[in-house]
Design a protein around this motif. Structure first.
Motif, PDB file in Angstrom:
ATOM      1  N   PHE A  11      31.040  93.745  62.647  1.00 34.07           N
ATOM      2  CA  PHE A  11      30.608  93.997  61.267  1.00 34.07           C
ATOM      3  C   PHE A  11      29.287  94.724  61.302  1.00 34.07           C
ATOM      4  CE2 PHE A  11      33.788  91.149  59.792  1.00 34.07           C
ATOM      5  CZ  PHE A  11      33.902  91.337  58.430  1.00 34.07           C
ATOM      6  N   LEU A  12      29.066  95.538  60.309  1.00 37.24           N
ATOM      7  CA  LEU A  12      27.797  96.215  60.127  1.00 37.24           C
ATOM      8  C   LEU A  12      27.164  95.593  58.894  1.00 37.24           C
ATOM      9  CD1 LEU A  12      25.862  98.540  60.878  1.00 37.24           C
ATOM     10  CD2 LEU A  12      27.191  99.988  59.340  1.00 37.24           C
ATOM     11  N   PHE A  13      25.995  95.017  59.095  1.00 40.25           N
ATOM     12  CA  PHE A  13      25.305  94.355  57.983  1.00 40.25           C
ATOM     13  C   PHE A  13      24.046  95.115  57.624  1.00 40.25           C
ATOM     14  CE2 PHE A  13      27.698  90.779  59.729  1.00 40.25           C
ATOM     15  CZ  PHE A  13      28.211  90.213  58.568  1.00 40.25           C
ATOM     16  N   THR A  14      23.753  95.128  56.350  1.00 43.00           N
ATOM     17  CA  THR A  14      22.489  95.653  55.876  1.00 43.00           C
ATOM     18  C   THR A  14      22.036  94.746  54.741  1.00 43.00           C
ATOM     19  OG1 THR A  14      21.304  97.595  55.064  1.00 43.00           O
ATOM     20  CG2 THR A  14      23.525  97.280  54.234  1.00 43.00           C
ATOM     21  N   ARG A  17      15.300  92.148  51.268  1.00 45.37           N
ATOM     22  CA  ARG A  17      14.618  90.956  50.767  1.00 45.37           C
ATOM     23  C   ARG A  17      14.126  91.274  49.360  1.00 45.37           C
ATOM     24  NH1 ARG A  17       9.154  88.898  50.935  1.00 45.37           N
ATOM     25  NH2 ARG A  17       9.204  86.647  51.087  1.00 45.37           N
ATOM     26  N   LEU A  18      14.468  90.406  48.436  1.00 45.80           N
ATOM     27  CA  LEU A  18      14.060  90.573  47.047  1.00 45.80           C
ATOM     28  C   LEU A  18      13.340  89.308  46.557  1.00 45.80           C
ATOM     29  CD1 LEU A  18      17.399  91.937  45.542  1.00 45.80           C
ATOM     30  CD2 LEU A  18      15.401  93.281  46.143  1.00 45.80           C
ATOM     31  N   ILE A  19      12.496  89.492  45.602  1.00 49.70           N
ATOM     32  CA  ILE A  19      11.862  88.359  44.930  1.00 49.70           C
ATOM     33  C   ILE A  19      12.478  88.292  43.532  1.00 49.70           C
ATOM     34  CG2 ILE A  19       9.699  87.362  44.091  1.00 49.70           C
ATOM     35  CD1 ILE A  19       9.800  87.591  47.142  1.00 49.70           C
ATOM     36  N   HIS A  25      14.715  86.105  48.089  1.00 47.02           N
ATOM     37  CA  HIS A  25      16.160  86.104  48.306  1.00 47.02           C
ATOM     38  C   HIS A  25      16.510  87.281  49.226  1.00 47.02           C
ATOM     39  CE1 HIS A  25      15.873  83.852  44.553  1.00 47.02           C
ATOM     40  NE2 HIS A  25      17.099  83.387  44.787  1.00 47.02           N
ATOM     41  N   VAL A  26      17.652  87.166  49.839  1.00 44.15           N
ATOM     42  CA  VAL A  26      18.174  88.269  50.643  1.00 44.15           C
ATOM     43  C   VAL A  26      19.511  88.683  50.047  1.00 44.15           C
ATOM     44  CG1 VAL A  26      19.007  88.995  52.913  1.00 44.15           C
ATOM     45  CG2 VAL A  26      17.032  87.490  52.740  1.00 44.15           C
ATOM     46  N   VAL A  27      19.632  89.962  49.776  1.00 45.53           N
ATOM     47  CA  VAL A  27      20.883  90.520  49.280  1.00 45.53           C
ATOM     48  C   VAL A  27      21.408  91.433  50.379  1.00 45.53           C
ATOM     49  CG1 VAL A  27      21.963  91.979  47.534  1.00 45.53           C
ATOM     50  CG2 VAL A  27      20.112  90.437  46.899  1.00 45.53           C
ATOM     51  N   GLY A  28      22.660  91.250  50.719  1.00 43.90           N
ATOM     52  CA  GLY A  28      23.203  92.063  51.803  1.00 43.90           C
ATOM     53  C   GLY A  28      24.652  92.397  51.600  1.00 43.90           C
ATOM     54  N   VAL A  29      25.084  93.327  52.426  1.00 43.60           N
ATOM     55  CA  VAL A  29      26.471  93.765  52.421  1.00 43.60           C
ATOM     56  C   VAL A  29      26.916  93.824  53.876  1.00 43.60           C
ATOM     57  CG1 VAL A  29      28.030  95.684  51.890  1.00 43.60           C
ATOM     58  CG2 VAL A  29      26.146  95.155  50.345  1.00 43.60           C
ATOM     59  N   GLY A  30      28.127  93.360  54.091  1.00 44.63           N
ATOM     60  CA  GLY A  30      28.717  93.454  55.423  1.00 44.63           C
ATOM     61  C   GLY A  30      29.979  94.297  55.382  1.00 44.63           C
TER      62      GLY A  30
END
Length: 181
Positions: A11-14, A17-19, A25-30
């Motif tokens: 998997f490729l994740f990106t 980090r958001l407040i 929080h961490v928002v990501g896509v795999g």
């Protein structure tokens, strides 16, 4: 990533980090890249096969652009003609070295650029000054470049000349013979 059944999947994740509301929080896509990895392996395998053929086939191969400048040559081309790939690529006019006569050179260049579906024989000068018999065909690629495919036919041409001389000698000898019944 390890799947629920224990199999591993690439998997490729990106992520970022958001407040939000004062909390990090961490928002990501795999992205499952399994198919991409399979395709990359297949391309590497195909490249290796083609590279081995290019490097070891006993045929001269040369990639050239739409002006007749050599871009890539194989080891057989270098062995037969005597020029390294870099010498050919950097030479200001390598065709002049191969074909010193301007009319012959123009004919060769026209043949190279037209890339007809036929073979053509040429007398070609090598780096060490020998003149050898070669036979060439050219294939045009979709991007406009061409591949020259050539054979050193010097031995075949020499054998043809010897055979023709023997036939001539035999015909001359037969002129003085008479058959009696």
């Amino acid at each position: 990533m390890t799947l629920g059944d224990g199999r591993l999947r690439p998997f490729l994740f990106t992520g970022r980090r958001l407040i939000l509301d004062g909390a990090p929080h961490v928002v990501g896509v795999g992205l499952d890249v399994t198919e991409q990895r399979h395709a990359e392996r297949e391309l590497r395998r195909q490249y290796e096969v083609l590279r081995q053929i290019f490097d070891h086939v006993p045929v001269m191969l040369a990639f050239f652009d739409d002006e007749g400048r050599f871009e890539v040559t194989n080891p057989e081309w270098e062995r037969v003609l005597g020029y390294t790939h870099d010498e050919a690529r950097l030479h200001p006019d390598i065709l002049t070295a191969f074909y010193p006569d301007p009319d012959t050179r123009a004919e060769v260049l026209r043949f190279m650029l037209e890339a007809p579906d036929t073979w053509r024989d040429f007398r070609t000068c090598t780096k060490d000054g020998r003149v050898i018999d070669t036979s060439w065909t050219n294939v045009q690629l979709s991007d406009g470049r061409r591949i020259g495919i050539g054979l050193d036919i010097s031995e075949r041409k020499a054998a043809e000349r010897r055979l023709a001389a023997q036939v001539t000698a035999m015909e001359a000898a037969n002129d003085g013979l008479a058959l009696l019944d």
